[in-house]
Design a protein around this motif. Structure first.
Motif, mmCIF file in Angstrom:
data_model
loop_
_atom_site.group_PDB
_atom_site.id
_atom_site.type_symbol
_atom_site.label_atom_id
_atom_site.label_comp_id
_atom_site.label_asym_id
_atom_site.label_seq_id
_atom_site.Cartn_x
_atom_site.Cartn_y
_atom_site.Cartn_z
ATOM 1 N N VAL A 149 19.479 22.854 22.395
ATOM 2 C CA VAL A 149 19.190 23.538 21.139
ATOM 3 C C VAL A 149 19.257 25.041 21.343
ATOM 4 C CG1 VAL A 149 17.751 21.791 20.071
ATOM 5 C CG2 VAL A 149 16.737 23.357 21.725
ATOM 6 N N GLU A 150 19.508 25.754 20.259
ATOM 7 C CA GLU A 150 19.480 27.216 20.357
ATOM 8 C C GLU A 150 18.224 27.721 19.684
ATOM 9 O OE1 GLU A 150 22.959 29.443 19.593
ATOM 10 O OE2 GLU A 150 24.210 28.067 20.763
ATOM 11 N N ILE A 151 17.200 27.863 20.496
ATOM 12 C CA ILE A 151 15.930 28.368 19.995
ATOM 13 C C ILE A 151 15.524 29.486 20.945
ATOM 14 C CG2 ILE A 151 13.511 27.810 19.527
ATOM 15 C CD1 ILE A 151 14.349 24.893 19.158
ATOM 16 N N ASP A 152 15.029 30.583 20.400
ATOM 17 C CA ASP A 152 14.611 31.709 21.244
ATOM 18 C C ASP A 152 13.602 31.261 22.288
ATOM 19 O OD1 ASP A 152 16.163 33.713 20.495
ATOM 20 O OD2 ASP A 152 14.703 34.745 19.197
ATOM 21 N N GLY A 153 13.847 31.617 23.513
ATOM 22 C CA GLY A 153 12.898 31.306 24.568
ATOM 23 C C GLY A 153 13.033 29.906 25.128
ATOM 24 N N VAL A 154 13.929 29.119 24.597
ATOM 25 C CA VAL A 154 14.119 27.774 25.135
ATOM 26 C C VAL A 154 15.362 27.750 26.027
ATOM 27 C CG1 VAL A 154 14.671 25.380 24.557
ATOM 28 C CG2 VAL A 154 12.924 26.599 23.266
ATOM 29 N N ALA A 155 15.191 27.239 27.227
ATOM 30 C CA ALA A 155 16.259 27.268 28.218
ATOM 31 C C ALA A 155 17.441 26.405 27.806
ATOM 32 C CB ALA A 155 15.721 26.812 29.566
ATOM 33 N N GLY A 156 18.615 26.763 28.295
ATOM 34 C CA GLY A 156 19.825 26.018 27.971
ATOM 35 C C GLY A 156 19.835 24.629 28.576
ATOM 36 N N SER A 157 18.979 24.408 29.556
ATOM 37 C CA SER A 157 18.936 23.099 30.208
ATOM 38 C C SER A 157 17.974 22.143 29.512
ATOM 39 C CB SER A 157 18.492 23.272 31.662
ATOM 40 O OG SER A 157 17.267 23.973 31.696
ATOM 41 N N HIS A 158 17.290 22.631 28.507
ATOM 42 C CA HIS A 158 16.280 21.849 27.793
ATOM 43 C C HIS A 158 16.982 20.984 26.742
ATOM 44 C CE1 HIS A 158 11.822 22.204 26.444
ATOM 45 N NE2 HIS A 158 12.297 21.059 26.037
ATOM 46 N N ARG A 159 16.831 19.669 26.853
ATOM 47 C CA ARG A 159 17.485 18.780 25.885
ATOM 48 C C ARG A 159 16.456 17.991 25.096
ATOM 49 N NH1 ARG A 159 21.920 15.082 28.342
ATOM 50 N NH2 ARG A 159 20.435 14.635 29.999
ATOM 51 N N VAL A 160 16.750 17.740 23.853
ATOM 52 C CA VAL A 160 15.797 17.024 23.001
ATOM 53 C C VAL A 160 16.554 16.127 22.030
ATOM 54 C CG1 VAL A 160 15.695 18.981 21.395
ATOM 55 C CG2 VAL A 160 13.826 17.318 21.424
ATOM 56 N N ALA A 161 15.967 14.985 21.717
ATOM 57 C CA ALA A 161 16.590 14.070 20.766
ATOM 58 C C ALA A 161 15.752 14.004 19.496
ATOM 59 C CB ALA A 161 16.733 12.672 21.382
ATOM 60 N N CYS A 162 15.868 15.057 18.690
ATOM 61 C CA CYS A 162 15.152 15.091 17.415
ATOM 62 C C CYS A 162 16.029 15.859 16.438
ATOM 63 C CB CYS A 162 13.793 15.784 17.575
ATOM 64 S SG CYS A 162 12.992 16.175 15.998
ATOM 65 N N HIS A 163 16.188 15.310 15.243
ATOM 66 C CA HIS A 163 17.022 15.976 14.247
ATOM 67 C C HIS A 163 16.464 17.338 13.856
ATOM 68 C CE1 HIS A 163 19.436 12.450 13.776
ATOM 69 N NE2 HIS A 163 18.446 11.714 13.303
ATOM 70 N N TRP A 164 15.161 17.452 13.926
ATOM 71 C CA TRP A 164 14.513 18.622 13.331
ATOM 72 C C TRP A 164 13.881 19.535 14.366
ATOM 73 C CZ3 TRP A 164 16.047 18.601 8.494
ATOM 74 C CH2 TRP A 164 16.347 17.378 7.885
ATOM 75 N N ALA A 165 14.342 19.462 15.611
ATOM 76 C CA ALA A 165 13.698 20.231 16.683
ATOM 77 C C ALA A 165 13.589 21.718 16.346
ATOM 78 C CB ALA A 165 14.469 20.041 17.984
ATOM 79 N N GLU A 166 14.660 22.304 15.778
ATOM 80 C CA GLU A 166 14.647 23.741 15.485
ATOM 81 C C GLU A 166 13.590 24.071 14.431
ATOM 82 O OE1 GLU A 166 17.322 21.873 15.701
ATOM 83 O OE2 GLU A 166 18.810 22.852 16.980
ATOM 84 N N GLN A 167 13.575 23.259 13.381
ATOM 85 C CA GLN A 167 12.651 23.537 12.271
ATOM 86 C C GLN A 167 11.197 23.288 12.683
ATOM 87 O OE1 GLN A 167 15.449 21.921 12.204
ATOM 88 N NE2 GLN A 167 16.625 22.298 10.340
ATOM 89 N N ILE A 168 10.994 22.343 13.594
ATOM 90 C CA ILE A 168 9.633 22.068 14.056
ATOM 91 C C ILE A 168 9.172 23.205 14.954
ATOM 92 C CG2 ILE A 168 8.229 20.550 15.495
ATOM 93 C CD1 ILE A 168 9.970 18.221 14.448
ATOM 94 N N ALA A 169 10.074 23.662 15.827
ATOM 95 C CA ALA A 169 9.709 24.743 16.738
ATOM 96 C C ALA A 169 9.384 26.014 15.972
ATOM 97 C CB ALA A 169 10.845 24.988 17.731
#
Ligand SMILES: Nc1ncnc2c1ncn2[C@@H]1O[C@H](COP(=O)(O)OP(=O)(O)OP(=O)(O)O)[C@@H](O)[C@H]1O
Ligand SMILES: Nc1ncnc2c1ncn2[C@@H]1O[C@H](COP(=O)(O)OP(=O)(O)OP(=O)(O)O)[C@@H](O)[C@H]1O
Ligand code: SF4
Ligand SMILES: [Mg+2]
Ligand SMILES: [Mg+2]
Lengths: 401, 357
Positions: A340-360
């Motif tokens: 995901v492309e979220i500020d402060g989240v590493a490029g190696s971090h993977r998640v299986a959620c449709h709404w990860a960005e909006q939740i973060a």
């Protein structure tokens, strides 16, 4: 066995450096590469005809890479498929689909002697040391058995090797002539570890290696595992349900829910910024041995139990318990494990959620969850009890649910 | 700090005056003669209404045997129980069996680690819960059934009317534990003893059950004895914590005091052994060396001495007694140790009061 879908353009011959799928493993030395792994157990009925009436989807699409020399921690609730996954890697279960590459070689392509030789490089340590050790064999016999199976007792230093092994795992020499029941739980686990080490493996799959031990002894075994890794350059797949233990010793952590990963990240990243609602709930549920933390932290209480792996929910498998579940996508579309492309989240971090960005970002807020049409009363009666801390985070009275 | 006798009543938070349960010099011995083994060795503690008292310690330290002895549930043969257990002024240990059975369930209830073993596998859950209500509250069958459904709902079992018709094996571990709690609570007991109630459960389910127990204590004033090996559970739930080692209480303190300033080397060792979510990763754990099989008998000295980093000569020669710990930070602390910790091994905060150093 078919080639799994999420493997873009890499056949069985693909080397570890050529893995794609945005998993950022290209620059790493991958020892174990698991692609689209599925293990389904048939549910049989009937005495005469033995009909298959369904399947337990124990492992249902696992993709992960373990790098040489690292400790990969796998966590998740009871029944989510952790042990089945560990056993499948060692070919102790038949694979329904997908492939396991060990050091670039697909075990399925090997037969007989070659398979046996490869297998030596992967050993397993179990939760219950007593159950996994033959009670009629002395420690010496137990250790020699594995070595003999791999032709390692032919040289004259077999006995020297035994003594070294015992020293490495912190048992006295006299242990050789004893039987498993003569040891305490912690010592038995040391025997189990010595047995795994006896054939000089590269990868150790440790399935709940400290869960049955008292905390003081558990810490001894954790330190031992760390020392052995430093000394022998071992790679670990550590399967455990204790999140604090896993965080303590793992470099990277994968969180499993109903047969597949929902999140994967470097240990510190995962614990500092969990992205998946399930990971958040899991981390918030761990009791912390510090009353000051316990009194102030906010818990996300999940409703209900893990759904049956024989009948997993549609779409996102977590949607039936998810406090962030949305009207669209969640119950129809299975989310892929993605970066995901979220500020402060590493490029190696993977998640299986449709709404990860909006939740973060906080754009989506959690809401009450209902089970089988009944709102869980333990969650709605807490509103006046701030000690439970559930109200602010997980269950404000909103319309969403 | 003023001197206090060990047994002085310490009112619970709500100021209730007298102890509901008072355990004195409780001793349980298995076997006889040379083979006799003391599983519980002179345990004293009080529980006040609305108070949660924790018993913590590692496997085999006597937690379950203590609770079984209090409940009169030890098998009559092969063991000897000594001491006094007073519940609301009555001595439980000398009470006739039928009277005790009546107390159990109505005034004192217990939940175990393995709920399946406490449920009858061939009787539907609803019948089992309703029977308890009928027996202890004197309701008729249909009232009891309604109450049973209400109880299941209260403990968070969805669709209780359907669940009541199911058999124990049809429920998940978490559901069974809730059902058992529902049965325990149906009779509004004044004391609940929970022996590792969440040890077999996943953390997310554990969190649900612990929330339920907390709510119970704060809402109904039920006294709770929480038995666990998990210091995390203790930290969030118990008012007072008793640390057991080899059948004896080695340290007692209020929850915040115990975790901030552990005084017994064993307590400190336990705390230093656990990896924590809220600390820097990779700290080397400092486990207690050895295992309980290294213990020496209490009659000779301190049973923990062979594993103790603080041990001095006197530890192996003289049995330490459980006495008020006046040097410690915090009130009402008891300690059984010749050479206690002066700093918390986890973060080096001093564990003794300034003037005592
Ligand atoms: N041989 C088998 N046949 C049928 N079902 C199986 C078999 N082995 C495992 N299962 C089922 O597969 C699912 C996953 O089991 P698994 O043991 O892998 O879970 P786990 O995550 O290791 O759980 P735990 O934390 O309890 O060890 C469970 O529902 C289990 O009942
Ligand atoms: N029926 C029995 N006969 C003989 N010894 C017993 C019996 N029940 C318990 N013991 C012994 O008494 C000691 C205390 O046991 P207890 O079950 O109270 O331990 P515990 O603290 O509850 O441990 P755990 O955390 O493993 O449940 C142990 O050494 C145990 O072996
Ligand atoms: S009494 Fe001595 S041996 Fe026992 S715990 Fe204290 S210091 Fe250690
Ligand atoms: Mg398992
Ligand atoms: Mg017990």
């Amino acid at each position: 066995m078919s080639t799994p879908d999420p493997t873009p353009g890499s056949g069985p011959a693909a080397g570890p450096g050529e893995t794609g799928a945005g998993t950022a493993t290209a620059e790493h030395d991958v020892l174990l590469d698991v692609r689209g792994l599925k293990v389904h157990f048939p549910i049989k009925k009937g005495l005469v005809f033995d009909r298959t009436v369904g399947h337990v989807y124990a492992v249902d699409g696992m993709d992960l890479q373990i790098r040489r020399g690292e400790t990969y921690g796998l966590v998740g609730e009871s029944g989510c498929g952790k042990s089945t996954f560990g056993r499948a890697i060692l070919r102790l279960e038949d694979l329904t689909e997908g492939q396991v590459l060990f050091d670039g070689t697909d075990l399925a392509s090997l037969k007989g002697e070659e398979l046996r030789r490869q297998r030596r490089h992967m050993q397993m340590v179990f939760q219950d040391p007593l159950g996994s050790l033959d009670p009629r064999q002395t420690v010496e016999q137990l250790l020699l058995e594995g070595m003999r199976a791999h032709g390692m007792t032919k040289d004259r230093d077999a006995h020297e090797r035994l003594t070294d092994l015992l020293r490495e795992v912190g048992l006295p020499r006299t242990a050789l002539s004893k039987y498993p029941h003569e040891f305490s739980g912690g010592q038995r686990q040391r025997v189990g570890i010595a047995r795994a080490l006896s054939v000089d493996p590269q990868l150790i799959v440790a399935d709940e290696p400290v869960s049955a031990l008292d905390v003081s002894v558990q810490a001894q075994v954790i330190n031992l595992l760390a020392d052995l890794q430093a000394e022998l350059g071992l790679t670990y797949l550590l399967i455990a349900h204790d999140l604090a233990v896993v965080r303590h010793i793992s470099d990277r952590v994968g969180v499993m829910y109903l047969g597949a990963l929902v999140e994967e990240a470097d240990a510190d990243d995962l614990y500092e910024a969990p992205l998946h609602p399930y990971t958040r709930a899991l981390l918030s549920a761990v009791p912390v041995p510090d009353p000051t933390v316990e009194d102030t932290r906010e818990q996300i209480l999940l409703v209900g139990d893990l759904p049956s792996p024989a009948n997993p929910p549609s779409g996102c498998r977590f949607h039936t318990r998810c406090p962030w579940r949305q009207e669209t996508r969640c119950d129809t579309e299975r989310p892929a494990l993605r970066t995901v492309e979220i500020d402060g989240v590493a490029g190696s971090h993977r998640v299986a959620c449709h709404w990860a960005e909006q939740i973060a970002s906080g754009e989506l807020q959690p809401h009450a969850v209902t089970v089988s049409g009944v709102t869980d009363p333990t969650l709605t009666t807490h509103d006046d009890d701030s000690a439970l801390g559930a109200k602010d985070t997980a269950y404000p009275t909103t319309d969403g649910g | 700090m003023t001197a206090q006798p060990i047994t002085s009543p310490r009112p619970a938070a709500d100021g209730a005056g007298e102890a509901l349960l008072s355990v004195r010099d409780l001793t349980v011995t298995f076997g006889r003669g040379r083979k006799a083994f003391r599983a519980v060795d002179g345990v004293d503690f009080d529980v006040y209404p609305g108070q949660t008292v924790g018993l913590v310690g590692e496997s085999g330290c006597g937690k379950s045997v203590t609770s079984l002895a209090i409940m009169g549930l030890l098998p009559g043969r092969g063991n000897t129980v000594g001491g006094r257990v007073t519940f609301a002024g009555e001595d439980l240990l000398s009470m006739p069996a039928d009277q005790l059975r009546d107390r159990r369930g109505r005034d004192v209830a217990m939940i175990f680690q393995d709920p399946l073993s406490s449920l009858n596998p061939v009787v539907p859950l609803g019948v089992q819960v309703a029977e308890v209500i009928e027996r202890h509250k004197g309701r008729n069958r249909s009232d009891a059934q309604q109450e049973a459904a209400a109880m299941l709902k209260k403990v968070g079992i969805p669709d209780p009317d359907r669940r009541l018709k199911e058999y124990p094996h049809q429920l998940s571990g978490g559901m069974r534990q809730r059902a058992l709690i529902a049965m325990a609570l149906a009779c509004e007991p004044r004391l609940l003893i929970a022996d590792e109630p969440t040890t077999a459960l996943d953390v997310t389910i554990q969190a649900q059950i612990l929330a339920l127990l907390k709510e119970l204590v704060s809402e109904s004033g039920t006294a709770l004895i929480m038995i666990t090996h998990d210091l995390g559970v203790v930290a969030g739930l118990c008012d007072e914590v008793n640390v057991l080692y080899a059948g004896r209480i080695v340290e007692r303190a209020q929850r915040h005091d115990l975790f901030a300033t552990p005084r017994h080397p064993y307590t400190g060792g336990l705390l230093a052994s656990i990896p924590r979510l809220h600390e820097e990763r990779g700290r080397r754990l400092t486990p207690v060396p050895g295992s309980v099989s290294d213990n020496i008998p209490w009659e000779q000295g301190c049973a923990f001495a062979p594993r103790c980093a603080n041990a001095v000569d006197v530890c192996r020669q003289q049995t330490p007694t459980l006495v008020p710990d006046r040097d410690a930070v915090g009130d009402d602390r008891l300690l059984r140790c010749h050479n206690p910790l002066t700093a918390n091994p986890v973060d080096d905060t001093p564990t003794v009061e300034e003037d005592a150093r």
